[in-house]
Design an enzyme around this catalytic site. Structure first.
Site, PDB file in Angstrom:
ATOM      1  N   ASP A 111      45.822  35.178  51.438  1.00  0.00           N
ATOM      2  CA  ASP A 111      44.607  35.629  52.128  1.00  0.00           C
ATOM      3  C   ASP A 111      44.780  37.121  52.373  1.00  0.00           C
ATOM      4  O   ASP A 111      45.588  37.525  53.206  1.00  0.00           O
ATOM      5  CB  ASP A 111      44.462  34.872  53.448  1.00  0.00           C
ATOM      6  CG  ASP A 111      43.267  35.331  54.275  1.00  0.00           C
ATOM      7  OD1 ASP A 111      42.580  36.299  53.876  1.00  0.00           O
ATOM      8  OD2 ASP A 111      43.022  34.729  55.341  1.00  0.00           O
ATOM      9  N   ASN A 152      40.869  42.856  44.084  1.00  0.00           N
ATOM     10  CA  ASN A 152      39.583  42.335  43.637  1.00  0.00           C
ATOM     11  C   ASN A 152      38.963  41.323  44.594  1.00  0.00           C
ATOM     12  O   ASN A 152      37.761  41.079  44.535  1.00  0.00           O
ATOM     13  CB  ASN A 152      39.774  41.694  42.248  1.00  0.00           C
ATOM     14  CG  ASN A 152      38.573  40.929  41.795  1.00  0.00           C
ATOM     15  OD1 ASN A 152      37.543  41.490  41.434  1.00  0.00           O
ATOM     16  ND2 ASN A 152      38.684  39.593  41.821  1.00  0.00           N
ATOM     17  N   TYR A 212      28.035  43.136  53.661  1.00  0.00           N
ATOM     18  CA  TYR A 212      28.669  43.394  52.372  1.00  0.00           C
ATOM     19  C   TYR A 212      28.583  44.879  52.016  1.00  0.00           C
ATOM     20  O   TYR A 212      29.584  45.494  51.623  1.00  0.00           O
ATOM     21  CB  TYR A 212      27.989  42.547  51.296  1.00  0.00           C
ATOM     22  CG  TYR A 212      28.650  42.635  49.940  1.00  0.00           C
ATOM     23  CD1 TYR A 212      29.807  41.911  49.667  1.00  0.00           C
ATOM     24  CD2 TYR A 212      28.122  43.442  48.935  1.00  0.00           C
ATOM     25  CE1 TYR A 212      30.422  41.993  48.428  1.00  0.00           C
ATOM     26  CE2 TYR A 212      28.725  43.526  47.688  1.00  0.00           C
ATOM     27  CZ  TYR A 212      29.875  42.791  47.436  1.00  0.00           C
ATOM     28  OH  TYR A 212      30.484  42.879  46.212  1.00  0.00           O
ATOM     29  N   LYS A 255      31.783  47.475  51.677  1.00  0.00           N
ATOM     30  CA  LYS A 255      32.082  48.112  50.396  1.00  0.00           C
ATOM     31  C   LYS A 255      31.962  49.634  50.487  1.00  0.00           C
ATOM     32  O   LYS A 255      32.652  50.357  49.758  1.00  0.00           O
ATOM     33  CB  LYS A 255      31.166  47.563  49.310  1.00  0.00           C
ATOM     34  CG  LYS A 255      31.488  46.129  48.904  1.00  0.00           C
ATOM     35  CD  LYS A 255      32.862  46.016  48.272  1.00  0.00           C
ATOM     36  CE  LYS A 255      33.120  44.637  47.717  1.00  0.00           C
ATOM     37  NZ  LYS A 255      34.433  44.514  47.042  1.00  0.00           N
ATOM     38  N   THR A 269      28.824  35.126  38.670  1.00  0.00           N
ATOM     39  CA  THR A 269      29.997  34.452  39.221  1.00  0.00           C
ATOM     40  C   THR A 269      29.547  33.469  40.292  1.00  0.00           C
ATOM     41  O   THR A 269      28.394  33.475  40.729  1.00  0.00           O
ATOM     42  CB  THR A 269      30.981  35.450  39.862  1.00  0.00           C
ATOM     43  OG1 THR A 269      30.384  36.015  41.035  1.00  0.00           O
ATOM     44  CG2 THR A 269      31.361  36.563  38.894  1.00  0.00           C
TER      45      THR A 269
END
Length: 244
Positions: free
Chosen positions: A63, A90, A156, A160, A191
């Site tokens: 993790d 990643n 998100y 990022k 994905t």
């Protein structure tokens, strides 16, 4: 290809999607690959596919948001392989796709824990290992949403954006050590995490954008892994066309 013969790579989020594709490509180029993921079953499956293709792989549960997990991963790789030269940070999540006013604080924090603090832990703890090898390459999976805002993706996007700044800072700090740090922006990829809607290979709400499979990201990842030194650093390499 044996361009990475003798090299050791760590790939997080390697259980599926982009991470799994990159791990298989690195191994095909001759690297020993340490595949890490929170899902034991998925990461062991990736490692087995590498071995079945004739490559060398290590499978470890990790993790990335837990510094002790990352430290244990690196210690295991160092004990077995003597260290590592490449890091593909990643692993990532997208847990809350609502406006800030309607967001879930717990999901917001978890997104930052994995996406931003996960990269921080992976990079910080990799530094002594790469210094001991005389240098190395860090490649971080970023996002176009970390460069421009998109309604409903606050957690998100903000996480990022932090990653992109961290990449540039790390690049400046580690240049003298021969360690390069770059961001790879895949753009829309089909994905399990993204679930990007598609129509005939393009994104529904933006038909000029290239909707990719995970394997389509591999050539750029391999460019960053194999570029002759000293190579680019502190840069963002993108497969994305859209500006939000």
């Amino acid at each position: 290809m044996t361009t990475l013969a003798g090299k050791v790579a760590v790939v997080t989020g390697a259980g599926r999607g982009i991470g799994a594709a990159i791990a298989k490509a690195l191994a095909a180029a001759g690297a020993t690959v340490a595949c890490a993921s929170r899902s034991v079953a998925e990461v062991e499956a990736t490692a087995q596919r590498v071995r079945d293709a004739g490559g060398r792989a290590i499978a470890r549960r990790c993790d990335v948001g837990d510094a002790s997990d990352v430290a244990a991963l690196y210690e295991a790789v160092a004990a077995q392989e003597g260290g590592f030269d490449l890091l593909f940070a990643n692993a990532g999540v997208s847990l809350d796709q609502r406006p800030v006013g309607a967001s879930d604080p717990a999901a917001f924090e978890e997104t930052f824990r994995v996406n931003l603090f996960g990269v921080y832990h992976c990079a910080r703890l990799a530094i002594p290992h790469m210094r001991a090898r005389g240098g190395g390459r860090m490649v971080v999976t970023g996002s176009g949403m970390g460069h421009s805002s998109l309604h409903g993706h606050a957690a998100y996007s903000a996480s990022k954006a932090g990653v992109w700044m961290l990449v540039r800072i790390l690049a400046d700090e580690l240049r003298a050590d021969g360690i390069t740090v770059n961001e790879l922006v895949p753009g829309p990829v089909r994905t399990a995490m993204t679930g990007v809607p598609q129509r005939e290979g393009s994104v529904v709400n933006n038909p000029i954008e290239w909707l990719k499979q995970p394997e389509d990201v591999v050539p750029l990842a391999m460019f960053l892994a194999t570029h002759p030194g000293p190579g680019p650093t502190g840069q963002s390499f993108s497969l994305m066309r859209r500006t939000f």
